[in-house]
Design a protein around this motif. Sequence first.
Motif, PDB file in Angstrom:
ATOM      1  N   PHE A   7       0.840  -1.207   0.000  1.00  0.00           N
ATOM      2  CA  PHE A   7       0.000   0.000   0.000  1.00  0.00           C
ATOM      3  C   PHE A   7       0.877   1.260   0.000  1.00  0.00           C
ATOM      4  CE2 PHE A   7      -3.047  -3.015   1.667  1.00  0.00           C
ATOM      5  CZ  PHE A   7      -4.281  -2.535   1.255  1.00  0.00           C
ATOM      6  N   ILE A   8       0.297   2.344  -0.537  1.00  0.00           N
ATOM      7  CA  ILE A   8       0.871   3.672  -0.292  1.00  0.00           C
ATOM      8  C   ILE A   8       0.140   4.158   0.955  1.00  0.00           C
ATOM      9  CG2 ILE A   8       1.088   6.042  -1.144  1.00  0.00           C
ATOM     10  CD1 ILE A   8       0.819   4.830  -3.996  1.00  0.00           C
ATOM     11  N   THR A   9       0.872   4.465   2.016  1.00  0.00           N
ATOM     12  CA  THR A   9       0.177   4.764   3.275  1.00  0.00           C
ATOM     13  C   THR A   9       0.345   6.223   3.703  1.00  0.00           C
ATOM     14  OG1 THR A   9       2.028   4.171   4.700  1.00  0.00           O
ATOM     15  CG2 THR A   9       0.541   2.374   4.065  1.00  0.00           C
ATOM     16  N   PHE A  10      -0.665   6.692   4.414  1.00  0.00           N
ATOM     17  CA  PHE A  10      -0.655   8.035   4.992  1.00  0.00           C
ATOM     18  C   PHE A  10      -1.103   7.906   6.439  1.00  0.00           C
ATOM     19  CE2 PHE A  10      -1.760   8.175   0.557  1.00  0.00           C
ATOM     20  CZ  PHE A  10      -0.861   9.093   0.031  1.00  0.00           C
ATOM     21  N   GLU A  24      -7.663  16.671   5.514  1.00  0.00           N
ATOM     22  CA  GLU A  24      -6.788  17.359   4.550  1.00  0.00           C
ATOM     23  C   GLU A  24      -6.105  16.330   3.652  1.00  0.00           C
ATOM     24  OE1 GLU A  24      -5.804  21.088   7.558  1.00  0.00           O
ATOM     25  OE2 GLU A  24      -4.188  19.685   7.046  1.00  0.00           O
ATOM     26  N   ILE A  25      -5.612  15.258   4.270  1.00  0.00           N
ATOM     27  CA  ILE A  25      -4.954  14.205   3.478  1.00  0.00           C
ATOM     28  C   ILE A  25      -5.976  13.545   2.553  1.00  0.00           C
ATOM     29  CG2 ILE A  25      -3.783  11.941   3.603  1.00  0.00           C
ATOM     30  CD1 ILE A  25      -2.565  12.911   6.296  1.00  0.00           C
ATOM     31  N   TYR A  26      -7.156  13.306   3.085  1.00  0.00           N
ATOM     32  CA  TYR A  26      -8.191  12.644   2.273  1.00  0.00           C
ATOM     33  C   TYR A  26      -8.529  13.492   1.037  1.00  0.00           C
ATOM     34  CZ  TYR A  26     -12.164  10.154   0.632  1.00  0.00           C
ATOM     35  OH  TYR A  26     -12.996   9.445  -0.189  1.00  0.00           O
ATOM     36  N   GLN A  27      -8.696  14.791   1.270  1.00  0.00           N
ATOM     37  CA  GLN A  27      -9.036  15.719   0.179  1.00  0.00           C
ATOM     38  C   GLN A  27      -7.980  15.673  -0.931  1.00  0.00           C
ATOM     39  OE1 GLN A  27     -11.635  17.564  -1.261  1.00  0.00           O
ATOM     40  NE2 GLN A  27     -11.889  18.704   0.660  1.00  0.00           N
ATOM     41  N   LYS A  28      -6.723  15.609  -0.526  1.00  0.00           N
ATOM     42  CA  LYS A  28      -5.616  15.682  -1.492  1.00  0.00           C
ATOM     43  C   LYS A  28      -5.326  14.328  -2.141  1.00  0.00           C
ATOM     44  CE  LYS A  28      -0.867  17.288  -1.586  1.00  0.00           C
ATOM     45  NZ  LYS A  28       0.298  17.072  -0.766  1.00  0.00           N
ATOM     46  N   GLU A  29      -5.310  13.258  -1.340  1.00  0.00           N
ATOM     47  CA  GLU A  29      -4.809  11.968  -1.823  1.00  0.00           C
ATOM     48  C   GLU A  29      -5.902  10.964  -2.195  1.00  0.00           C
ATOM     49  OE1 GLU A  29      -1.739  11.419  -2.443  1.00  0.00           O
ATOM     50  OE2 GLU A  29      -0.798  13.117  -1.422  1.00  0.00           O
ATOM     51  N   ARG A  30      -7.102  11.181  -1.690  1.00  0.00           N
ATOM     52  CA  ARG A  30      -8.220  10.270  -1.918  1.00  0.00           C
ATOM     53  C   ARG A  30      -7.845   8.787  -1.712  1.00  0.00           C
ATOM     54  NH1 ARG A  30     -12.913  12.838  -3.790  1.00  0.00           N
ATOM     55  NH2 ARG A  30     -12.481  15.018  -3.291  1.00  0.00           N
ATOM     56  N   PRO A  31      -7.371   8.435  -0.517  1.00  0.00           N
ATOM     57  CA  PRO A  31      -7.047   7.021  -0.284  1.00  0.00           C
ATOM     58  C   PRO A  31      -8.293   6.150  -0.452  1.00  0.00           C
ATOM     59  CG  PRO A  31      -6.764   8.319   1.717  1.00  0.00           C
ATOM     60  CD  PRO A  31      -7.158   9.260   0.662  1.00  0.00           C
ATOM     61  N   ASP A  33     -13.863  14.065  16.454  1.00  0.00           N
ATOM     62  CA  ASP A  33     -13.641  12.635  16.718  1.00  0.00           C
ATOM     63  C   ASP A  33     -13.765  11.815  15.431  1.00  0.00           C
ATOM     64  OD1 ASP A  33     -16.347  12.356  16.194  1.00  0.00           O
ATOM     65  OD2 ASP A  33     -16.891  11.670  18.192  1.00  0.00           O
ATOM     66  N   GLY A  34     -13.658  10.516  15.563  1.00  0.00           N
ATOM     67  CA  GLY A  34     -13.674   9.650  14.385  1.00  0.00           C
ATOM     68  C   GLY A  34     -15.013   9.651  13.666  1.00  0.00           C
ATOM     69  N   VAL A  35     -16.103   9.788  14.426  1.00  0.00           N
ATOM     70  CA  VAL A  35     -17.438   9.780  13.802  1.00  0.00           C
ATOM     71  C   VAL A  35     -17.601  11.008  12.902  1.00  0.00           C
ATOM     72  CG1 VAL A  35     -19.919   9.763  14.214  1.00  0.00           C
ATOM     73  CG2 VAL A  35     -18.419   8.524  15.763  1.00  0.00           C
ATOM     74  N   GLU A  36     -17.163  12.159  13.424  1.00  0.00           N
ATOM     75  CA  GLU A  36     -17.272  13.390  12.635  1.00  0.00           C
ATOM     76  C   GLU A  36     -16.318  13.337  11.432  1.00  0.00           C
ATOM     77  OE1 GLU A  36     -19.426  15.630  12.660  1.00  0.00           O
ATOM     78  OE2 GLU A  36     -18.516  17.258  11.516  1.00  0.00           O
ATOM     79  N   THR A  37     -15.151  12.740  11.632  1.00  0.00           N
ATOM     80  CA  THR A  37     -14.208  12.581  10.511  1.00  0.00           C
ATOM     81  C   THR A  37     -14.868  11.743   9.413  1.00  0.00           C
ATOM     82  OG1 THR A  37     -12.391  12.629  12.114  1.00  0.00           O
ATOM     83  CG2 THR A  37     -11.852  11.840   9.900  1.00  0.00           C
ATOM     84  N   LEU A  38     -15.512  10.655   9.825  1.00  0.00           N
ATOM     85  CA  LEU A  38     -16.220   9.794   8.861  1.00  0.00           C
ATOM     86  C   LEU A  38     -17.313  10.592   8.146  1.00  0.00           C
ATOM     87  CD1 LEU A  38     -17.363   6.992   7.770  1.00  0.00           C
ATOM     88  CD2 LEU A  38     -18.718   6.931   9.865  1.00  0.00           C
ATOM     89  N   ARG A  39     -18.097  11.343   8.919  1.00  0.00           N
ATOM     90  CA  ARG A  39     -19.219  12.081   8.323  1.00  0.00           C
ATOM     91  C   ARG A  39     -18.713  13.061   7.255  1.00  0.00           C
ATOM     92  NH1 ARG A  39     -22.008  16.517   8.307  1.00  0.00           N
ATOM     93  NH2 ARG A  39     -20.595  17.670   9.673  1.00  0.00           N
ATOM     94  N   ARG A  40     -17.640  13.812   7.587  1.00  0.00           N
ATOM     95  CA  ARG A  40     -17.112  14.805   6.640  1.00  0.00           C
ATOM     96  C   ARG A  40     -16.454  14.129   5.431  1.00  0.00           C
ATOM     97  NH1 ARG A  40     -14.536  19.740  10.236  1.00  0.00           N
ATOM     98  NH2 ARG A  40     -16.066  19.673  11.916  1.00  0.00           N
ATOM     99  N   ASP A  68     -16.767  12.424  -0.420  1.00  0.00           N
ATOM    100  CA  ASP A  68     -16.987  11.328  -1.373  1.00  0.00           C
ATOM    101  C   ASP A  68     -17.849  10.256  -0.695  1.00  0.00           C
ATOM    102  OD1 ASP A  68     -16.973   9.207  -3.095  1.00  0.00           O
ATOM    103  OD2 ASP A  68     -14.789   9.061  -3.264  1.00  0.00           O
ATOM    104  N   LYS A  69     -19.051  10.111  -1.174  1.00  0.00           N
ATOM    105  CA  LYS A  69     -19.966   9.173  -0.494  1.00  0.00           C
ATOM    106  C   LYS A  69     -19.502   7.721  -0.649  1.00  0.00           C
ATOM    107  CE  LYS A  69     -23.578   9.069  -4.122  1.00  0.00           C
ATOM    108  NZ  LYS A  69     -23.054   7.973  -4.904  1.00  0.00           N
TER     109      LYS A  69
END
Lengths: 160, 127
Positions: free
Chosen positions: B28-31, B41-48, B63-70, B75-76
Amino acid sequence: MANPLPNEKELFERIKTERITVEPGIWDLIYHHVGDDITAINLLCAYYLSKKEPIPIKEAEKILVYTRHIRDIVRKVTMSSSQEFPFPEFKDNIPLHPIIRDMFTHYIGNDVHSINFMVCDTIDPLEPKPVSSEIIQKILSRTRSIKEFMERLRQATSTS
Amino acid sequence: MEQLKLLVVDDEPGIVDFTRKIYSRKGFITFGATDGITALEIYQKERPQINLIDIHMPYSPIDGVETLRRMKEIDKNAICIMVTRITEKDKVDDCRQFGAFAYLLKPLDLEELDEAINAAKEKFATG
């Protein structure tokens, strides 16, 4: 794994019949801290096993940081008085029932002590060596034992 | 074959570090991120393609729930594996509502993690 207490069966029976419980917030605290530390030790060990390499001394020292933290949490939740308990929101739930305190200190305490001993013995400054795959397997067996004990006691105290 | 990207989000740096090392070795390429905002920010740029997110991050602004929601707002189809504790059942319900792919319970071992990551790879491959 830690040797079972000679009266383990009886203790679990008492938890059930005497309806001894542990406040969910206390479990939350334990799972948060101990859960992270055990996960980190597991992943560190798994990484070096997958590389088929021993754990270098510098990396092995990280295991001691995690075990120290586990010991610290166990020491806090098993305090005999709430006066110095550092989590004010749960002060009313401390001290825990003596049976629970004994079980925490025995099972988690012994497994953590064993991990510490194995790592310290290997990286002893007098003759430091990397941690071999044989020792890594033993460490993983101890972390599995802690996880199993926590889950068993959590279930016993939540249904009692 | 396309190299998959994996984002690891956990407020314990040791967990991020060794999860990344393990999955880098697996191709994997990991972040990594130790808080939700950096993760986004990483998700927006790298789209893992696969995201492993700890729910309970007391030192993170979200928290993690809010991170998931955003992340799901960006990207749904984001594939998110949530890591939680057995004592956080209400949070698991929230994650289910926001479309988490799977849940893992701490303390974690590599077998459980591998199983979830392989299932996520399968999900990505089959759409």
